[in-house]
Motif scaffolding. Sequence first.
Motif, PDB file in Angstrom:
ATOM      1  N   ASP A 130     -16.262   1.804  -3.103  1.00  0.00           N
ATOM      2  CA  ASP A 130     -15.607   1.195  -1.935  1.00  0.00           C
ATOM      3  C   ASP A 130     -14.662   2.190  -1.266  1.00  0.00           C
ATOM      4  O   ASP A 130     -14.609   2.281  -0.039  1.00  0.00           O
ATOM      5  CB  ASP A 130     -14.846  -0.067  -2.332  1.00  0.00           C
TER       6      ASP A 130
ATOM      7  N   GLY B  56       0.824  -1.195   0.000  1.00  0.00           N
ATOM      8  CA  GLY B  56       0.000   0.000   0.000  1.00  0.00           C
ATOM      9  C   GLY B  56       0.858   1.243   0.000  1.00  0.00           C
ATOM     10  O   GLY B  56       2.040   1.197   0.339  1.00  0.00           O
TER      11      GLY B  56
ATOM     12  N   ARG C  92      -6.738  -5.612   1.202  1.00  0.00           N
ATOM     13  CA  ARG C  92      -7.794  -4.689   1.619  1.00  0.00           C
ATOM     14  C   ARG C  92      -8.624  -5.301   2.743  1.00  0.00           C
ATOM     15  O   ARG C  92      -8.750  -6.513   2.836  1.00  0.00           O
ATOM     16  CB  ARG C  92      -8.675  -4.325   0.425  1.00  0.00           C
TER      17      ARG C  92
ATOM     18  N   GLY D 245      -5.216   0.624   4.905  1.00  0.00           N
ATOM     19  CA  GLY D 245      -5.615   1.959   4.458  1.00  0.00           C
ATOM     20  C   GLY D 245      -5.738   2.921   5.626  1.00  0.00           C
ATOM     21  O   GLY D 245      -5.327   4.082   5.530  1.00  0.00           O
TER      22      GLY D 245
ATOM     23  N   PRO E  75      -5.233  -5.263  -3.714  1.00  0.00           N
ATOM     24  CA  PRO E  75      -6.537  -5.916  -3.514  1.00  0.00           C
ATOM     25  C   PRO E  75      -6.498  -7.064  -2.506  1.00  0.00           C
ATOM     26  O   PRO E  75      -7.425  -7.211  -1.716  1.00  0.00           O
ATOM     27  CB  PRO E  75      -6.899  -6.426  -4.909  1.00  0.00           C
TER      28      PRO E  75
ATOM     29  N   VAL F 145      -4.206   0.360  -1.855  1.00  0.00           N
ATOM     30  CA  VAL F 145      -3.819  -0.852  -1.126  1.00  0.00           C
ATOM     31  C   VAL F 145      -4.034  -2.015  -2.077  1.00  0.00           C
ATOM     32  O   VAL F 145      -5.044  -2.073  -2.792  1.00  0.00           O
ATOM     33  CB  VAL F 145      -4.657  -1.026   0.160  1.00  0.00           C
TER      34      VAL F 145
END
Length: 147
Positions: free
Chosen positions: A123, A59, A89, A94, A86, A84
Amino acid sequence: MNCKIRRAELSDLSSLSELFVELTEHKTNQYSMKEQFEIISNNPNYFVVVAVENEAVVGTAMGILCNDLVGNCNTFLLVENVVVAPSCRGKGIGQMLMRSLEEFGNRNKCNYVILVSNQNRDDAHSFYEKFGYQKQLGFKKRLNTQV
């Protein structure tokens, strides 16, 4: 979770380039990226951080201090390039990245934080709202058609 947030380093650029494909759907020019990184690394108004998990960059986020001429004339923080991986996540990475940027802003007496997110990233919008950000009307105009 064994994740650490630290300032980005030159050796992270290849990993950052891969992360930015998630963000922009385009590859980053490696030569230009290196040139820009060297410039901003020497500018105290830029704060680029990475999240590292098991020695892999998973990230990143960038904060830029902007001078202001209004009110108390304190700076404000512009946030860019928050991404970040995938597969990572939903693990709080984050939040760690955003918290580090906000700490940078607080250390520099910023009045507020501005960030822009693509209107289709629902999202991401939910994430920012949960983290205390409020939707405001904003505009963005691309001046250069090259990505």
